[in-house]
Design a protein around this motif. Sequence first.
Motif, PDB file in Angstrom:
ATOM      1  N   ASP A 111       0.823  -1.215   0.000  1.00 31.08           N
ATOM      2  CA  ASP A 111       0.000   0.000   0.000  1.00 31.08           C
ATOM      3  C   ASP A 111       0.855   1.263   0.000  1.00 31.08           C
ATOM      4  O   ASP A 111       0.332   2.378  -0.085  1.00 31.08           O
ATOM      5  N   LYS A 112       2.191   1.108   0.089  1.00 34.31           N
ATOM      6  CA  LYS A 112       3.111   2.240   0.035  1.00 34.31           C
ATOM      7  C   LYS A 112       3.724   2.432  -1.359  1.00 34.31           C
ATOM      8  O   LYS A 112       4.448   3.407  -1.585  1.00 34.31           O
ATOM      9  N   THR A 113       3.435   1.531  -2.279  1.00 31.71           N
ATOM     10  CA  THR A 113       4.034   1.613  -3.612  1.00 31.71           C
ATOM     11  C   THR A 113       3.370   2.719  -4.430  1.00 31.71           C
ATOM     12  O   THR A 113       2.137   2.785  -4.509  1.00 31.71           O
ATOM     13  N   CYS A 114       4.195   3.591  -5.019  1.00 32.68           N
ATOM     14  CA  CYS A 114       3.641   4.677  -5.843  1.00 32.68           C
ATOM     15  C   CYS A 114       4.060   4.575  -7.298  1.00 32.68           C
ATOM     16  O   CYS A 114       3.429   5.203  -8.170  1.00 32.68           O
ATOM     17  N   ALA A 115       5.127   3.823  -7.611  1.00 37.69           N
ATOM     18  CA  ALA A 115       5.621   3.822  -8.985  1.00 37.69           C
ATOM     19  C   ALA A 115       6.519   2.616  -9.236  1.00 37.69           C
ATOM     20  O   ALA A 115       6.958   1.927  -8.314  1.00 37.69           O
ATOM     21  N   ILE A 116       6.779   2.410 -10.527  1.00 42.37           N
ATOM     22  CA  ILE A 116       7.737   1.402 -10.995  1.00 42.37           C
ATOM     23  C   ILE A 116       8.777   2.132 -11.830  1.00 42.37           C
ATOM     24  O   ILE A 116       8.430   2.961 -12.682  1.00 42.37           O
ATOM     25  N   LEU A 117      10.046   1.835 -11.585  1.00 41.33           N
ATOM     26  CA  LEU A 117      11.145   2.451 -12.336  1.00 41.33           C
ATOM     27  C   LEU A 117      11.977   1.342 -12.983  1.00 41.33           C
ATOM     28  O   LEU A 117      12.969   0.884 -12.430  1.00 41.33           O
ATOM     29  N   PRO A 118      11.570   0.879 -14.169  1.00 46.38           N
ATOM     30  CA  PRO A 118      12.336  -0.164 -14.855  1.00 46.38           C
ATOM     31  C   PRO A 118      13.424   0.463 -15.732  1.00 46.38           C
ATOM     32  O   PRO A 118      13.412   1.662 -16.025  1.00 46.38           O
ATOM     33  N   VAL A 119      14.360  -0.398 -16.165  1.00 42.00           N
ATOM     34  CA  VAL A 119      15.435  -0.004 -17.077  1.00 42.00           C
ATOM     35  C   VAL A 119      15.402  -0.927 -18.289  1.00 42.00           C
ATOM     36  O   VAL A 119      15.311  -2.151 -18.128  1.00 42.00           O
ATOM     37  N   HIS A 120      15.466  -0.353 -19.486  1.00 38.71           N
ATOM     38  CA  HIS A 120      15.642  -1.164 -20.691  1.00 38.71           C
ATOM     39  C   HIS A 120      17.135  -1.513 -20.779  1.00 38.71           C
ATOM     40  O   HIS A 120      17.934  -0.825 -21.420  1.00 38.71           O
ATOM     41  N   VAL A 121      17.511  -2.606 -20.120  1.00 38.28           N
ATOM     42  CA  VAL A 121      18.927  -2.926 -19.940  1.00 38.28           C
ATOM     43  C   VAL A 121      19.592  -3.255 -21.276  1.00 38.28           C
ATOM     44  O   VAL A 121      19.092  -4.099 -22.030  1.00 38.28           O
ATOM     45  N   TYR A 122      20.710  -2.579 -21.540  1.00 39.55           N
ATOM     46  CA  TYR A 122      21.475  -2.736 -22.791  1.00 39.55           C
ATOM     47  C   TYR A 122      20.621  -2.448 -24.032  1.00 39.55           C
ATOM     48  O   TYR A 122      20.968  -2.867 -25.139  1.00 39.55           O
ATOM     49  N   GLY A 123      19.497  -1.754 -23.843  1.00 39.00           N
ATOM     50  CA  GLY A 123      18.601  -1.484 -24.964  1.00 39.00           C
ATOM     51  C   GLY A 123      17.604  -2.596 -25.233  1.00 39.00           C
ATOM     52  O   GLY A 123      16.839  -2.522 -26.202  1.00 39.00           O
TER      53      GLY A 123
END
Length: 376
Positions: free
Chosen positions: A128-140
Motif C-alpha cells: 500500500d506504500k508503492t507509488c511507482a515502478i522504475l524499470p530499465v531497458h537494460v542494454y537497450g
Amino acid sequence: MILNNNQITVTSPLLPDLNDFIPLLKDIWDRKWITNNGYYHQQLEEKLADFLGVPYISLFTNGTIPLLVAVQALKLGKDGRNEVITTPYSFVATSNILMWNNLKPVFVDIEPETGNLDPEKIENAITDKTCAILPVHVYGNPCDTAEIKKIADKYDLKVVYDAAHAFNVKQNGKSILTEGDLSTLSFHATKTYNTVEGGAIVCKDKETKDYIDSLKNFGYTSEIYITETGINGKLDEIRSAYGILNLTNINNAIAHRKYVAETYRKALKEISGISFFNEQKNVNYNYSYFPIFVDSSKYWLSRDELFTKLRDRGILSRRYFYPLITNFSPYENIPSASKENLPIANKMADTVLCLPIHHLISDKDLKRIINLILTK
C-alpha cells in the motif's frame, strides 16, 4: 590508464566532423546566446523528436537530472506512498535519484533472458506504500512494457522508464520511448548517441513538456514568475549543435555496431561457457552494448580472469553492471537488497562482461578480440 594506438576501448564517442562543427560554433559566437533555450537547443529538440518518433522531448545537461525531474513532475511520494519498485541491475544513478527524492527503492529480481525487471516479481512486491515502478531497458533490451502497464493500471502506479541505453530502439515499429508515463535518456559520451554529456525526457503532450521545461529552469514560468521549486538542468548551445551534427552520423554508427554484434554472435555461439542474450522479435536495436556471460564451470577462465586476460593484451572490456546496486553501502541494508531476494541479478552481475562495441572497431580488432576469447 594511458591509452595507446594498439588498445581497443570498450566504447568510443561518436564525434561530429570538426570541419562541420566549426561553422556552427562561429554562428553561436555571432549570436552570443549560449544557453537558456537558444536556437540550436530548440532545433535539436525538434530534430530528436522527429528522428525518434516521439511527440515531445525536453533536453537536459546530463542523463541523471531527467530522472530526478521525472520523479518531481509526477509528484511521486506526495500522496503518502513512498516506495518505488526498481531494478538492482543498472547504473547506480537509477536508484540514487529515488533516495535524493526521499523515496524508498524496493528491489526485485530480473529476467535471465533480458536482464530487465521480472513483471511477476514486480506484482509480488507491491504494497500500500508503492507509488511507482522504475524499470530499465537494460542494454537497450525492451522491457515487457505491456505487462508492466497492466500491473501499473491495476494498482494505480506511475511508470518511469530509465531508457539511458535505448536511444532509437523500436518494437513493432514503435519507439519504446513512448512507453510509461515518462521515459528518460542519457546522451553521455559512452552512449550510442551523445552530446558529450546530456540527456532528455520524452513527453506525451505539450502541457507535460512545458511543465518539465519549467522544472529544469528553476521553476520559471515567465521572466518574473517562479511557480515551482525547480532545478538547473538545461543543455547549452554548444552541445546542442554538436548533437545536431551527430544525428547525421548515427544511422551509420548503429549499422556498424550491428555488424560488430553479429560478428561476435557468429564467432562465439558454439563456445561452451560463453552465452549472450537472444534478440527479441520485432525489435530494432541500437547495439549499445554486447554483454557476454562467463560460466567458469564450462569455460576455462572465470569472468574476472577473462577480463584481465583481455586487458593485459590491450583490450578494454567492462564488467557492467558489477557490483549490483544493492551491494553498494547506501543500499546493502535495505531488506529487498538481500542476495536471497535477487539470485538472478547477482548471478548476472558476477558473470557479465561487455565486449568492445562501437563505430570504430575494425575487422582486425574483432579478429583479435575473438581469437583471445577462443584461445586457451
